[in-house]
Scaffold this motif. Structure first.
Motif, PDB file in Angstrom:
ATOM      1  N   ALA A  81      -1.252  10.087   0.478  1.00  0.00           N
ATOM      2  CA  ALA A  81      -1.835  10.686   1.688  1.00  0.00           C
ATOM      3  C   ALA A  81      -0.835  11.564   2.430  1.00  0.00           C
ATOM      4  O   ALA A  81      -1.160  12.682   2.850  1.00  0.00           O
ATOM      5  N   ILE A 141      -0.585   4.324  -1.828  1.00  0.00           N
ATOM      6  CA  ILE A 141      -1.701   4.976  -1.128  1.00  0.00           C
ATOM      7  C   ILE A 141      -1.172   5.850  -0.002  1.00  0.00           C
ATOM      8  O   ILE A 141      -1.583   6.998   0.181  1.00  0.00           O
ATOM      9  N   VAL A 169      -4.342   8.179   8.563  1.00  0.00           N
ATOM     10  CA  VAL A 169      -3.996   7.245   7.491  1.00  0.00           C
ATOM     11  C   VAL A 169      -4.448   5.826   7.828  1.00  0.00           C
ATOM     12  O   VAL A 169      -4.753   5.033   6.932  1.00  0.00           O
ATOM     13  N   ARG A 193      -4.448  13.835   8.477  1.00  0.00           N
ATOM     14  CA  ARG A 193      -5.430  12.808   8.114  1.00  0.00           C
ATOM     15  C   ARG A 193      -5.060  11.516   8.820  1.00  0.00           C
ATOM     16  O   ARG A 193      -3.875  11.193   8.964  1.00  0.00           O
ATOM     17  N   LYS A 202      -7.153   4.805   8.788  1.00  0.00           N
ATOM     18  CA  LYS A 202      -8.521   4.537   8.304  1.00  0.00           C
ATOM     19  C   LYS A 202      -8.554   4.305   6.797  1.00  0.00           C
ATOM     20  O   LYS A 202      -9.564   3.875   6.260  1.00  0.00           O
ATOM     21  N   MET A 203      -7.432   4.598   6.134  1.00  0.00           N
ATOM     22  CA  MET A 203      -7.389   4.500   4.676  1.00  0.00           C
ATOM     23  C   MET A 203      -6.762   3.200   4.187  1.00  0.00           C
ATOM     24  O   MET A 203      -6.899   2.850   3.018  1.00  0.00           O
ATOM     25  N   ILE A 204      -6.058   2.519   5.089  1.00  0.00           N
ATOM     26  CA  ILE A 204      -5.310   1.342   4.652  1.00  0.00           C
ATOM     27  C   ILE A 204      -5.657   0.121   5.488  1.00  0.00           C
ATOM     28  O   ILE A 204      -6.220   0.228   6.579  1.00  0.00           O
ATOM     29  N   GLN A 263       0.815  -1.220   0.000  1.00  0.00           N
ATOM     30  CA  GLN A 263       0.000   0.000   0.000  1.00  0.00           C
ATOM     31  C   GLN A 263       0.848   1.268   0.000  1.00  0.00           C
ATOM     32  O   GLN A 263       0.365   2.348   0.319  1.00  0.00           O
TER      33      GLN A 263
END
Length: 299
Positions: free
Chosen positions: A74, A70, A87, A85, A89-91, A67
Motif C-alpha cells: 500500500a 500488506i 491504510v 490511501r 481501512k485495509m488492515i 501485516q
C-alpha cells in the motif's frame, strides 16, 4: 603491495563486522486470550510474539508486524502514484501498542510505547517471587511444571518447560528455569498459551511499519522517561490523540485535499482521531490492576 594489503584488511574487517551484526532470533508465538472489559464476559484473542536474541527479548502484539507485506504494498503504491490511501481501512488494528524489552542477563525490563509522534521508554523494576510446585503436565509437545506467583494485583499460575532453555516468558514474566509455555491469572482475565516457534535469520527488531514511520518523521528513537511521567503524558494523549499533530497543521491546510483524493486533511485527521479513540476505549481491564492509593506503599 602495501596499498593492496590495506584494501584487503579493510574488506576483511568489513566482512567480519557485517557477520557480527547478523543475529538469529528465536520467535515464540503466544495466543493471548483476554477479557478486554471489566463489566463484560466477552473474551478476545490475538497472537503476541516473544523474540529472543542473545542480548535481549522483545515482546509485542503481532497484529501489525504480521501485516507488514500488506502495508508495504500500500505504501509503495502511494509513493509511486502520489495518491493517498487510508491504510487503516485495509488492515486489522492492534489491541496493544507497547513493547516489553528484557535485557540479558540481568533481566532489566523496559516498557516502550508511543505518545503521539514520540516513542518513550521507562525502566520497570519487576521481580517475581515464584513458588515452584511438584505438579507436572504435558502441554502440546512440551513437558511442563507448575509455578505460581502474585503480580499486578492478580494471582498467576504458570507452566514452564525446562526443555526450552530460556528463563523468559510473555509480557513481563520471567525467572523460571525454562520458558513459560502457559500462564494465566486465577480469574482468567488474561491467559497466554505458546502456539508455535521459529528461528529468524538476520533478525531485525524493527518492522516495516516502524521503518516507514521513521521515514515520515515519526521517530523510532526511544526517549528515556520515568513511569510517572509516561503515565501522565499517556493520559493526556488519550484525551486528545491528535493534539500534537494539530499544532503542526495551519487552518488553511485543514481544507486541503489529500493527494489524489477528495478527502481533506481535516477529514483524515478526524478519521485517525476516531481510530485512536476506538483503540483506547477497546479495553479498560489492564493486565496490572491499578491499586487504590490506600494500598500503595508510602514513600
Amino acid at each position: 603491495m602495501k596499498k593492496l594489503f590495506s584494501i584487503f584488511l579493510i574488506m576483511l574487517f568489513a566482512f567480519a563486522n557485517a557477520q557480527d551484526t547478523k543475529e538469529t532470533a528465536n520467535r515464540f508465538f503466544y495466543e493471548l486470550t483476554f477479557k478486554p472489559k471489566k463489566d463484560s464476559a466477552r473474551l478476545d484473542k490475538l497472537i503476541t510474539i516473544l523474540d529472543i536474541t542473545p542480548k535481549k527479548s522483545i515482546y509485542q502484539d503481532f497484529t501489525i508486524p504480521a501485516q507488514d507485506s500488506i502495508i508495504k504494498v500500500a505504501v509503495e503504491e502511494m509513493e509511486k502514484k502520489k495518491v493517498w490511501r487510508d491504510v487503516s481501512k485495509m488492515i486489522k488494528m492492534p489491541k496493544f501498542s507497547y513493547k516489553i524489552v528484557k535485557t540479558y542477563p540481568e533481566m532489566k525490563e523496559q516498557y516502550i510505547d508511543r505518545v503521539s509522534m514520540n516513542l518513550f521508554g521507562y525502566d520497570d523494576a519487576v521481580k517475581f517471587d515464584w513458588n515452584i510446585l511438584p505438579e507436572k503436565q504435558k502441554i502440546g509437545a512440551y513437558n511442563t511444571q507448575k509455578a505460581t506467583t502474585e503480580f499486578g494485583g492478580r494471582k498467576w499460575s504458570a507452566w514452564f518447560s525446562s526443555d526450552i532453555p530460556f528463563q523468559d516468558g510473555p509480557y513481563k514474566f520471567y525467572g523460571l528455569p525454562g520458558l513459560i509455555v502457559k500462564i494465566e491469572d486465577d480469574e482468567k482475565n488474561y491467559s497466554w498459551m505458546l502456539s508455535g516457534n521459529k528461528k529468524i535469520e538476520n533478525y531485525d527488531e524493527l518492522s516495516y511499519s516502524d521503518k516507514i514511520n521513521a521515514k515520515y518523521g515519526i521517530s523510532n528513537t526511544v526517549t528515556p522517561t520515568t513511569k510517572e511521567k509516561f503515565k501522565k503524558a499517556y493520559a493526556s494523549f488519550k484525551q486528545d490523540p491528535m493534539a500534537e499533530i494539530r499544532q503542526r497543521i495551519t487552518p488553511e491546510m485543514m481544507n486541503m485535499k489529500m493527494p489524489g483524493s477528495d478527502v481533506t486533511i481535516g477529514e483524515a485527521l478526524k478519521t485517525q482521531e476516531k481510530v485512536s479513540k476506538d483503540f483506547f476505549n477497546a479495553t479498560d481491564n489492564s493486565i496490572e490492576k491499578e491499586q487504590p492509593s490506600s494500598d500503595k506503599k508510602k514513600k
